[in-house]
Design a protein around this motif. Structure first.
Motif, PDB file in Angstrom:
ATOM      1  N   SER A 253      -1.587  -9.631  10.168  1.00 36.45           N
ATOM      2  CA  SER A 253      -2.544  -8.923  11.021  1.00 36.45           C
ATOM      3  C   SER A 253      -1.831  -7.991  11.990  1.00 36.45           C
ATOM      4  N   VAL A 254      -0.498  -8.072  12.006  1.00 33.76           N
ATOM      5  CA  VAL A 254       0.326  -7.197  12.846  1.00 33.76           C
ATOM      6  C   VAL A 254       1.144  -6.294  11.931  1.00 33.76           C
ATOM      7  N   VAL A 255       1.058  -4.995  12.147  1.00 33.92           N
ATOM      8  CA  VAL A 255       1.834  -4.052  11.343  1.00 33.92           C
ATOM      9  C   VAL A 255       2.804  -3.303  12.251  1.00 33.92           C
ATOM     10  N   GLN A 256       4.008  -3.129  11.774  1.00 36.26           N
ATOM     11  CA  GLN A 256       4.994  -2.312  12.462  1.00 36.26           C
ATOM     12  C   GLN A 256       4.991  -0.922  11.831  1.00 36.26           C
ATOM     13  N   VAL A 257       4.715   0.102  12.632  1.00 35.33           N
ATOM     14  CA  VAL A 257       4.749   1.485  12.163  1.00 35.33           C
ATOM     15  C   VAL A 257       6.134   2.050  12.492  1.00 35.33           C
ATOM     16  N   LEU A 258       6.855   2.453  11.473  1.00 36.59           N
ATOM     17  CA  LEU A 258       8.264   2.822  11.596  1.00 36.59           C
ATOM     18  C   LEU A 258       8.403   4.340  11.507  1.00 36.59           C
ATOM     19  N   THR A 259       8.943   4.946  12.559  1.00 35.09           N
ATOM     20  CA  THR A 259       9.075   6.399  12.625  1.00 35.09           C
ATOM     21  C   THR A 259      10.543   6.781  12.745  1.00 35.09           C
ATOM     22  N   HIS A 260      11.036   7.517  11.771  1.00 34.04           N
ATOM     23  CA  HIS A 260      12.464   7.861  11.696  1.00 34.04           C
ATOM     24  C   HIS A 260      12.824   8.999  12.653  1.00 34.04           C
TER      25      HIS A 260
ATOM     26  N   LEU B 108       4.782  -0.148   7.867  1.00 28.41           N
ATOM     27  CA  LEU B 108       4.419   1.151   7.323  1.00 28.41           C
ATOM     28  C   LEU B 108       5.448   2.157   7.830  1.00 28.41           C
ATOM     29  N   ALA B 109       6.331   2.605   6.940  1.00 27.39           N
ATOM     30  CA  ALA B 109       7.329   3.619   7.281  1.00 27.39           C
ATOM     31  C   ALA B 109       6.809   4.974   6.829  1.00 27.39           C
ATOM     32  N   ILE B 110       6.888   5.960   7.700  1.00 29.88           N
ATOM     33  CA  ILE B 110       6.325   7.274   7.388  1.00 29.88           C
ATOM     34  C   ILE B 110       7.426   8.333   7.337  1.00 29.88           C
ATOM     35  N   ASP B 111       7.202   9.360   6.517  1.00 25.20           N
ATOM     36  CA  ASP B 111       7.904  10.629   6.669  1.00 25.20           C
ATOM     37  C   ASP B 111       7.154  11.391   7.745  1.00 25.20           C
TER      38      ASP B 111
ATOM     39  N   LYS C 123      11.677   8.340   5.717  1.00 24.57           N
ATOM     40  CA  LYS C 123      11.206   6.949   5.811  1.00 24.57           C
ATOM     41  C   LYS C 123      12.178   5.946   5.202  1.00 24.57           C
ATOM     42  N   SER C 124      13.074   6.391   4.327  1.00 25.42           N
ATOM     43  CA  SER C 124      14.031   5.464   3.703  1.00 25.42           C
ATOM     44  C   SER C 124      15.023   4.907   4.713  1.00 25.42           C
ATOM     45  N   TYR C 125      15.111   5.496   5.906  1.00 22.21           N
ATOM     46  CA  TYR C 125      15.998   4.978   6.955  1.00 22.21           C
ATOM     47  C   TYR C 125      15.717   3.501   7.227  1.00 22.21           C
ATOM     48  N   TRP C 126      14.482   3.101   7.096  1.00 24.86           N
ATOM     49  CA  TRP C 126      14.087   1.738   7.442  1.00 24.86           C
ATOM     50  C   TRP C 126      14.265   0.762   6.276  1.00 24.86           C
ATOM     51  N   ASP C 127      14.464   1.263   5.090  1.00 26.09           N
ATOM     52  CA  ASP C 127      14.601   0.398   3.911  1.00 26.09           C
ATOM     53  C   ASP C 127      15.687   0.987   2.999  1.00 26.09           C
TER      54      ASP C 127
ATOM     55  N   ILE D 277       0.617  12.726   4.980  1.00 24.78           N
ATOM     56  CA  ILE D 277       1.792  11.990   5.416  1.00 24.78           C
ATOM     57  C   ILE D 277       2.216  11.040   4.302  1.00 24.78           C
ATOM     58  N   SER D 278       3.451  11.180   3.871  1.00 24.03           N
ATOM     59  CA  SER D 278       4.010  10.274   2.869  1.00 24.03           C
ATOM     60  C   SER D 278       4.475   8.997   3.558  1.00 24.03           C
ATOM     61  N   ALA D 279       4.156   7.846   2.982  1.00 24.20           N
ATOM     62  CA  ALA D 279       4.449   6.579   3.636  1.00 24.20           C
ATOM     63  C   ALA D 279       4.807   5.507   2.616  1.00 24.20           C
ATOM     64  N   LYS D 280       5.418   4.448   3.098  1.00 24.36           N
ATOM     65  CA  LYS D 280       5.747   3.280   2.287  1.00 24.36           C
ATOM     66  C   LYS D 280       5.255   2.047   3.023  1.00 24.36           C
ATOM     67  N   PHE D 281       4.314   1.349   2.412  1.00 27.35           N
ATOM     68  CA  PHE D 281       3.730   0.150   3.007  1.00 27.35           C
ATOM     69  C   PHE D 281       4.323  -1.084   2.339  1.00 27.35           C
ATOM     70  N   CYS D 282       4.797  -2.026   3.141  1.00 26.08           N
ATOM     71  CA  CYS D 282       5.395  -3.253   2.606  1.00 26.08           C
ATOM     72  C   CYS D 282       4.800  -4.471   3.295  1.00 26.08           C
ATOM     73  N   HIS D 283       4.704  -5.562   2.541  1.00 21.07           N
ATOM     74  CA  HIS D 283       4.249  -6.837   3.102  1.00 21.07           C
ATOM     75  C   HIS D 283       4.921  -7.966   2.338  1.00 21.07           C
ATOM     76  N   PRO D 284       4.891  -9.188   2.884  1.00 15.72           N
ATOM     77  CA  PRO D 284       5.551 -10.315   2.209  1.00 15.72           C
ATOM     78  C   PRO D 284       5.024 -10.515   0.797  1.00 15.72           C
ATOM     79  N   ASP D 285       5.899 -10.926  -0.089  1.00 17.86           N
ATOM     80  CA  ASP D 285       5.564 -11.060  -1.510  1.00 17.86           C
ATOM     81  C   ASP D 285       4.877 -12.396  -1.797  1.00 17.86           C
ATOM     82  N   ASN D 286       3.875 -12.708  -0.972  1.00 14.56           N
ATOM     83  CA  ASN D 286       3.128 -13.945  -1.191  1.00 14.56           C
ATOM     84  C   ASN D 286       1.629 -13.688  -1.224  1.00 14.56           C
TER      85      ASN D 286
END
Length: 442
Positions: free
Chosen positions: A94-101, A133-136, A107-111, A80-89
């Motif tokens: 501790s909470v992750v949103q899993v984004l399913t297009h 975490l946005a997935i294809d 997955k680019s739909y979310w970003d 599964i191809s994915a893109k993981f993002c978090h704040p740049d700090n």
């Protein structure tokens, strides 16, 4: 009673850019999926795609039942191809949103990179401290592909989503050096169907559901399929989706050695003074017909995605607008971007999209966010319930009898493709505020 949700006017949010760190990664998943075994049907040309649509939308039959031979268990390891993002700090929530297009996207739909990420859902979530975490989805984009009838079905994709969720909880996702205390599943359209489905099969493996572009009313699915005027993906955009079976088409389009490639010929013809077409006509021919799709992907350096027959795509930008976009409330340039980057749908997905469980025992919070004039799940008017419910999405409450809270929010001046409309960031803010209000703060 209609829910009272906090709403930040989108005009205050335009131009916002979150500081985020993102990593593209590949996640190995193991799936075991009990699903349909369908009869083999031809997918050699576009007329075969049309025949599939005719059979699928025939009011006198259930085409899934017509083709169903038996059931099978699909087992294997996929990527599964994915893109993981978090704040740049340097911190990871501790909470992750899993984004399913949904269908037609990846997955680019979310970003969305369009207009300096001005429509990015990921940016809005990051600004509230979440990781994403946005997935294809399995079978789509840069994830593993497979047999488009008997492997890439809804159930298999749900199993892949469930496996990813477990890996996130256990801290076992490659390149992500943390485990997550809570996992929120955020879906759009078919991605919402799968997120709901996961909550029904594995209610303890999600902590919250955000279902966008969704309701439990599938009345308008046949009209949607008909409006798409489906083509084989490899013929619709051969430069992106093509494979060795249509190498002749690829050569015809790209062969510019003698200045006679089809693309160059079309452009030269349309711009010729001898043809004397007004600029608007030239634009209409290129952008709103299959000609534009033939050109899409030209001069791209990436390799074609090699989709076999049985992977289908809607015909052109006009079909795209009908299903996803509300005229007057989206940027035309973004609509064209969506057409250039669209993704296909498999026959297996369409044959199994209505097979999800009738209800979910999930006991956590559920929010449905749907565009007021969603064509696919509301028939163009989400308030047209005949007073049976506050809205068509609100009627989905019966599918969650154990939910700690269920609310439906209708985004005004918006069609099905919520993220592609001018006021998308307003809906994003509603979602983040709602999560924080219901025990899922970052």
């Amino acid at each position: 009673m209609a829910p009272q949700l906090r709403f930040t006017p989108f005009l205050l949010l335009r131009g916002f850019a979150a500081a985020k760190t993102c990593t593209n990664l590949t996640i190995p998943v193991n799936i075991e999926s009990r699903q349909g075994l369908f009869k083999t049907i031809p997918f050699e040309g576009n007329l075969d795609a049309t025949t599939f649509s005719q059979e699928f939308t025939n009011i006198g039959q259930n085409y899934s039942n017509v083709l169903l031979k038996d059931y099978q268990t699909v087992r294997g390891q996929y990527k599964i191809s994915a893109k993981f993002c978090h704040p740049d700090n340097g911190t990871t929530s501790s909470v992750v949103q899993v984004l399913t297009h949904g269908i037609g996207f990846d997955k680019s739909y979310w970003d969305l990179p369009f207009n300096n990420y001005n429509y990015s859902y990921t940016d809005r979530a990051i600004s509230h401290g979440y990781s994403t975490l946005a997935i294809d989805r399995l079978g789509i984009g840069n994830s593993s592909h497979g047999d488009p009838i008997n492997v890439i079905q809804a159930q298999a994709e749900v199993e892949a989503l469930n496996d990813i969720t477990g890996l996130l909880r256990n801290g076992s996702v490659p390149s992500i050096d943390t485990s997550f205390h809570k996992v929120v599943h955020v879906g759009h359209s078919f991605g919402s169907v799968q997120s709901y489905w996961l909550s029904a099969l594995y209610p303890d493996n999600t902590d919250g559901l955000i279902l966008t572009g969704w309701s439990t009313n599938g009345t308008w699915l046949p009209a949607t399929i008909a409006s798409w005027n489906l083509h084989l993906a490899r013929l619709n955009q051969p430069l992106r989706f093509g494979n060795s079976s249509n190498s002749g088409v690829l050569n015809l389009i790209k062969n510019d050695n003698q200045g006679e490639g089809l693309i160059k010929t079309i452009l030269t013809l349309l711009q010729s003074v001898e043809v004397d077409l007004p600029n608007q006509d030239i634009w209409d021919v290129i952008a709103t017909t299959e000609v534009g799709d033939l050109i899409n992907g030209y001069n791209q350096t990436i390799e074609p995605l090699n989709y076999p027959g049985g992977y289908m795509a809607w015909s052109d930008f006009t079909a795209n607008q009908y299903a996803f976009l509300l005229p007057g409330y989206y940027d035309l340039a973004l609509g064209l971007f969506a057409e250039r980057t669209k993704q296909p749908v498999t026959a297996g997905e369409l044959l199994t999209i209505g097979s999800s469980p009738p209800s979910s025992s999930f006991s956590g919070p559920v929010l449905v966010v749907t565009g007021e004039q969603d064509a696919i799940f509301c028939g163009g008017d989400c308030y047209a319930t005949g007073s049976a419910a506050d809205s068509i999405p609100a009627a989905a409450e019966v599918a969650f009898p154990n939910a700690s809270v269920f609310e439906a929010y209708i985004q005004p001046n918006t069609g099905h493709g919520l993220n592609a409309h001018y006021n998308s960031t307003g809906a994003y803010e509603v979602i983040q505020n709602w999560l924080e209000d219901h025990g899922l703060e970052s």
